[in-house]
Motif scaffolding. Structure first.
Motif, PDB file in Angstrom:
ATOM      1  N   VAL A  75      37.374 -41.729  88.696  1.00 45.10           N
ATOM      2  CA  VAL A  75      36.247 -41.036  89.329  1.00 45.10           C
ATOM      3  C   VAL A  75      35.914 -39.802  88.496  1.00 45.10           C
ATOM      4  O   VAL A  75      36.751 -38.906  88.343  1.00 45.10           O
ATOM      5  CB  VAL A  75      36.569 -40.637  90.777  1.00 45.10           C
ATOM      6  N   GLU A  76      34.717 -39.779  87.952  1.00 49.62           N
ATOM      7  CA  GLU A  76      34.287 -38.672  87.091  1.00 49.62           C
ATOM      8  C   GLU A  76      33.123 -37.940  87.754  1.00 49.62           C
ATOM      9  O   GLU A  76      32.118 -38.548  88.120  1.00 49.62           O
ATOM     10  CB  GLU A  76      33.837 -39.209  85.729  1.00 49.62           C
ATOM     11  N   VAL A  77      33.270 -36.629  87.915  1.00 51.59           N
ATOM     12  CA  VAL A  77      32.198 -35.829  88.500  1.00 51.59           C
ATOM     13  C   VAL A  77      31.088 -35.647  87.470  1.00 51.59           C
ATOM     14  O   VAL A  77      31.322 -35.153  86.366  1.00 51.59           O
ATOM     15  CB  VAL A  77      32.719 -34.457  88.964  1.00 51.59           C
ATOM     16  N   ILE A  78      29.886 -36.058  87.852  1.00 55.17           N
ATOM     17  CA  ILE A  78      28.726 -35.931  86.975  1.00 55.17           C
ATOM     18  C   ILE A  78      27.864 -34.739  87.359  1.00 55.17           C
ATOM     19  O   ILE A  78      27.343 -34.035  86.511  1.00 55.17           O
ATOM     20  CB  ILE A  78      27.868 -37.216  87.013  1.00 55.17           C
ATOM     21  N   ASP A  79      27.738 -34.487  88.666  1.00 57.72           N
ATOM     22  CA  ASP A  79      26.912 -33.382  89.148  1.00 57.72           C
ATOM     23  C   ASP A  79      27.504 -32.865  90.458  1.00 57.72           C
ATOM     24  O   ASP A  79      27.757 -33.644  91.375  1.00 57.72           O
ATOM     25  CB  ASP A  79      25.465 -33.840  89.372  1.00 57.72           C
TER      26      ASP A  79
END
Length: 266
Positions: A75-79
């Motif tokens: 899970v990668e935070v983009i915004d």
């Protein structure tokens, strides 16, 4: 896909009763991705990881949105903003990364202006990719999604509808009660999920889900994808066009991969 997602407005997750309810839902529905809204406490990753059996991944800037997922998921935070936490999710069972925007909207019309514009920005950035948007929008789309009040909220409804249209979001419908929030005789549907328009145009390719489960490409066909598992007589056939994907295709995958899926009679 067999993966189960959940977005829950917990309104406080520090007490053991609420934690037990959350854990029961995770177990009952085989949840692999869960978002908690309004936790009303500070994150305690090691404690909650043990408590829920999912890994705490992130929270948004004001701590009102938490995300948990299966340990093997990325899970990668983009915004990250006050009303929406936008992430990219990757897992072996997906043929591609998917984008999720978890929403916890402010109560006032003016406060939600930033949310609508943020979703428009995210829509442009994720153009062409599978995108799911869900959470508590603190406003409904249609008058029939409210009961017990005649207050004029047409302007707020139009703000919401305009954002949905601008982002090309689709409402997949729902099962269950028509309202998601109630207080003092007022009932409203404030919580919902949307799919980005591009979900309907996704095409399957060689990286489709059976591959991680030991299946191999079997026959090259412009319309179909076929997979075969060595030492068995099983064959899975799937349409390349996701628009033509039907429940019978998912049933075929699940039944022939009983060790990876929980098969239930309905």
């Amino acid at each position: 896909m067999s993966s189960h997602f959940m977005i829950w407005n917990a309104q406080g997750i520090a007490n053991t009763t609420t934690q037990g309810t959350f854990k029961n839902m995770i177990d009952m529905y085989s949840i692999l991705f869960a978002a908690v809204l309004e936790p009303q406490t500070d994150p305690q990753p090691s404690f909650f990881n043990r408590r829920f059996g999912l890994q705490f991944r992130c929270s948004n800037t004001n701590g009102k949105i938490w995300i948990f997922s299966h340990r093997d998921w990325q899970v990668e935070v983009i915004d990250d903003s006050e009303q929406v936490l936008h992430v990219r999710v990757s897992a072996a069972i997906f043929p591609f990364s998917i984008y999720l925007s978890v929403v916890y909207a402010k109560c006032s019309r003016e406060g939600r202006y930033d949310l609508w514009n943020k979703l428009r920005d995210i829509s442009l950035a994720t153009d062409g990719a599978p995108w799911l948007v869900g959470g508590d929008f603190n406003i409904f789309l249609l008058e029939e999604e409210r009961q017990g009040s005649t207050t004029d909220r047409h302007g707020e409804m139009m703000d919401f509808a305009d954002a949905v249209a601008d982002c090309q979001l689709l409402d997949p419908g729902f099962d269950g009660p028509p309202f998601t929030w109630t207080r003092s005789g007022l009932w409203e549907r404030l919580d919902r999920v949307f799919l980005g328009e591009h979900w309907t145009t996704v095409h399957l390719d060689e990286e489709w889900a059976p591959i991680p489960f030991g299946w191999e490409r079997y026959y090259d066909d412009p319309e179909m994808l076929q997979f075969h598992k060595r030492s068995t007589v099983h064959l899975i056939s799937l349409p390349r066009d996701f628009n033509k994907f039907k429940s019978i295709h998912m049933y075929d995958i699940v039944v022939k991969n009983r060790n990876e899926f929980e098969v239930r009679d309905t």
